[in-house]
Structures are given as structure tokens and as C-alpha cells.
Design an enzyme around this catalytic site. Structure first.
Site, PDB file in Angstrom:
ATOM      1  CG  HIS A 199      16.006 -31.790 101.467  1.00  0.00           C
ATOM      2  ND1 HIS A 199      17.031 -31.028 101.987  1.00  0.00           N
ATOM      3  CD2 HIS A 199      16.348 -32.053 100.194  1.00  0.00           C
ATOM      4  CE1 HIS A 199      17.960 -30.857 101.060  1.00  0.00           C
ATOM      5  NE2 HIS A 199      17.555 -31.465  99.955  1.00  0.00           N
ATOM      6  CD  GLU A 233      25.434 -39.102 107.145  1.00  0.00           C
ATOM      7  OE1 GLU A 233      25.998 -39.345 106.069  1.00  0.00           O
ATOM      8  OE2 GLU A 233      25.075 -39.981 107.956  1.00  0.00           O
ATOM      9  CG  LEU A 234      22.854 -31.181 105.564  1.00  0.00           C
ATOM     10  CD1 LEU A 234      21.976 -30.391 106.517  1.00  0.00           C
ATOM     11  CD2 LEU A 234      23.798 -30.252 104.809  1.00  0.00           C
ATOM     12  CG  ASP A 235      19.634 -32.311 103.729  1.00  0.00           C
ATOM     13  OD1 ASP A 235      18.831 -31.864 104.570  1.00  0.00           O
ATOM     14  OD2 ASP A 235      20.235 -31.593 102.906  1.00  0.00           O
ATOM     15  CD  GLN A 236      22.347 -38.532 103.592  1.00  0.00           C
ATOM     16  OE1 GLN A 236      22.142 -39.728 103.386  1.00  0.00           O
ATOM     17  NE2 GLN A 236      22.247 -37.629 102.629  1.00  0.00           N
TER      18      GLN A 236
END
Length: 291
Positions: A199, A233-236
Site C-alpha cells: 500500500h 476489510e480494505l487496507d486493514q
């Protein structure tokens, strides 16, 4: 050991997670000793002095490991793992993990992985690169690696990910080297703990699109990148590695982006290598990384 021909093919790794309790190190080391193994390294971590979670990574040499690995695993269950209620895995360095890469148009993270792979510093077999664009075909094929174009749009997303799952099915790990698509929940669930993403920001800051513009607007003095496992869960997902660099008011968005790409390349390569070397244990929303 240094002069042992073929010894590099007789190295095993053991990862252990369980409730912390007395006697674990003795039980594991004693088991390996009884079965003729020599411990090369042993790393451990516990979350509390008493009653916490315990994590261990052991690297050992055992002559004839490949031939007797199944029997060794069965014996470990009976002699150690059941008693201590362990979650564990045992691997051999001879069994290289198979890796598939997903990418869109940006090539910096992808080419860093391919270059290190060619140099022999990523212990794996990169099987293929899948992209939703054709633009990187020539670059990938110049490394002698198969390139597969699978377009993804709002009308064919499920079919596209079914196809990606089919072509990637034999792999042990998927790497998102700036793959600018959101994976479907069913795809992520099937590959749980086996997808690493880079990311382009220092999570949890600047989640979502255009983080360098967000960083510029905030006037940050540090920028960074984060490699993490992918969850629904996006980017978690659990973070494996991060990197940062200092910037000043003189940096514009392009400057931030270019420096960020340098960080992304290194952070992703380190995270992938640590996974391949069995240095990472996922513990809920976190990771234990024996680096």
C-alpha cells in the site's frame, strides 16, 4: 555444515504458536535432538510474562529431511504438538514456494521482485504474472515468465476473479505489486493469509485513492509504504513491514510519488522474502516477524 555438499537442501523450519507455558523450548529442542536434527537458529516471543501467547521459529538441519519429513511431522504431533495444543507448520527449504504476481500498469514494484528473483535473492518459483492491462507484457516476458491478461471491469468482476483463481490455483502465495483492483470477498477468503499487498502510504494514514495528494495536502514530513496481508476489510490486514522517508515543504506531489515508489519496492520485497523464509506468523490483526 559449511562444507556439507547439499546441506542447503536439508534445512527445515518449524513455526509454533500456542499458549505460553513451561517446557516448550525443551520439548521442541529435545524432539529435534532425538530425531537427529541440529538446531541452527531459534527465535521466540511471548506476549506476557505469564499466560500469554507464545511464538517460536526454529531452523534446523537434518540429513535426509525431504525423505522423512512426513514421518517427522507425525512424530511431532504425537510427541509435542498435542501436549502443548500447538498450531504449527514444518517446511523444507528444498520445497520452494510458488508465487503468482498481480499487477496493473505501474511497474516499479513488479520489476523489483522479478530482478531479485533473477538474482536468486527471492527463494521461490514465480510462476506467472496476471494483469488487467497489456502494457507490462514485454517487460514480464523478458524475464522468461508467463504473462496473462485478464481484464476486470464492473460487469465481469466475478468471472474475472474466478479465472484468476483458476490460473493461480497451484501457487502458495499471491503478491499484489500495485494491482489497482479491489479483490472480491470470496477470492480473499479463499486465499486468506496468502496474499501480500503493497500500500502506497504509511497505514493507517491516507487510506484509499491518491495518498500522495492526501499527504501533500496535509504537509507531512514523513511518507512511507506498508506491506500487509490482504483481508476482506480494505487496507486493514495484518502489517508485515513498513518503511518511511523524511520529506520537506519543497517536495511536490510528483516528488513524493517518486520517493514513495522507492520505498514501496524495498518494503514489498522484504515482506515477500520474509514470508518465503517462514519468518511471519499471523496473530489475529497483527503479525510476529522474526527478521
Amino acid at each position: 555444515m559449511a562444507n556439507c555438499l547439499g546441506c542447503e537442501n536439508e534445512i527445515g523450519r518449524l513455526l509454533v504458536t500456542c499458549e505460553d507455558q513451561s517446557g516448550i523450548v525443551q520439548a521442541v529442542s529435545g524432539f529435534l535432538y532425538r530425531h537427529g536434527a541440529n538446531i541452527i537458529s531459534l527465535d521466540q516471543h511471548t506476549t506476557e510474562a505469564y499466560g500469554g501467547r507464545y511464538f517460536m521459529r526454529v531452523e534446523f538441519h537434518l540429513r535426509g529431511l525431504v525423505a522423512q519429513k512426513n514421518q517427522l511431522e507425525e512424530a511431532f504431533v504425537q510427541e509435542v504438538a498435542e501436549q502443548y495444543r500447538m498450531n504449527w507448520q514444518m517446511t523444507s527449504t528444498q520445497a520452494l514456494k510458488k508465487v503468482g504476481i498481480l499487477v496493473s500498469k505501474e511497474d516499479h514494484a513488479l520489476l523489483e521482485l522479478l530482478w531479485r528473483y533473477r538474482r536468486g535473492t527471492l527463494p521461490c518459483h514465480i510462476t506467472q504474472v496476471v494483469s488487467n492491462h497489456e502494457s507490462l507484457r514485454a517487460s514480464v516476458e523478458s524475464f522468461g515468465i508467463e504473462f496473462i491478461h485478464i481484464p476486470v471491469d464492473k460487469d465481469n468482476k466475478q468471472a474475472a476473479y474466478d479465472e484468476i483463481d483458476r490460473v493461480m490455483a497451484e501457487n502458495d502465495l499471491l503478491v499484489l505489486a500495485r494491482y489497482m483492483q479491489i479483490l472480491t470477498p470470496s477470492f480473499v477468503d479463499k486465499w486468506q493469509g496468502k496474499i501480500i499487498n503493497i500500500h502506497h502510504s504509511f497505514l493507517p494514514a491516507f487510506v484509499g485513492a491518491n495518498p500522495y495528494k492526501q499527504a501533500f495536502d496535509k504537509g507531512v514530513k514523513l511518507i512511507g509504504a506498508t506491506a500487509h496481508y490482504v483481508t476482506s476489510e480494505l487496507d486493514q490486514g495484518p502489517i508485515i513491514e513498513q518503511g518511511v522517508a523524511r520529506v520537506s515543504h519543497a517536495f511536490n506531489v510528483s516528488d513524493l510519488r517518486e520517493l514513495g515508489r522507492d520505498i514501496e519496492r524495498d518494503v514489498l520485497a522484504r515482506a515477500v522474502r520474509w514470508h518465503l523464509e517462514d519468518r511471519v506468523i499471523i496473530d489475529g490483526a497483527k503479525t510476529i516477524v522474526f527478521d
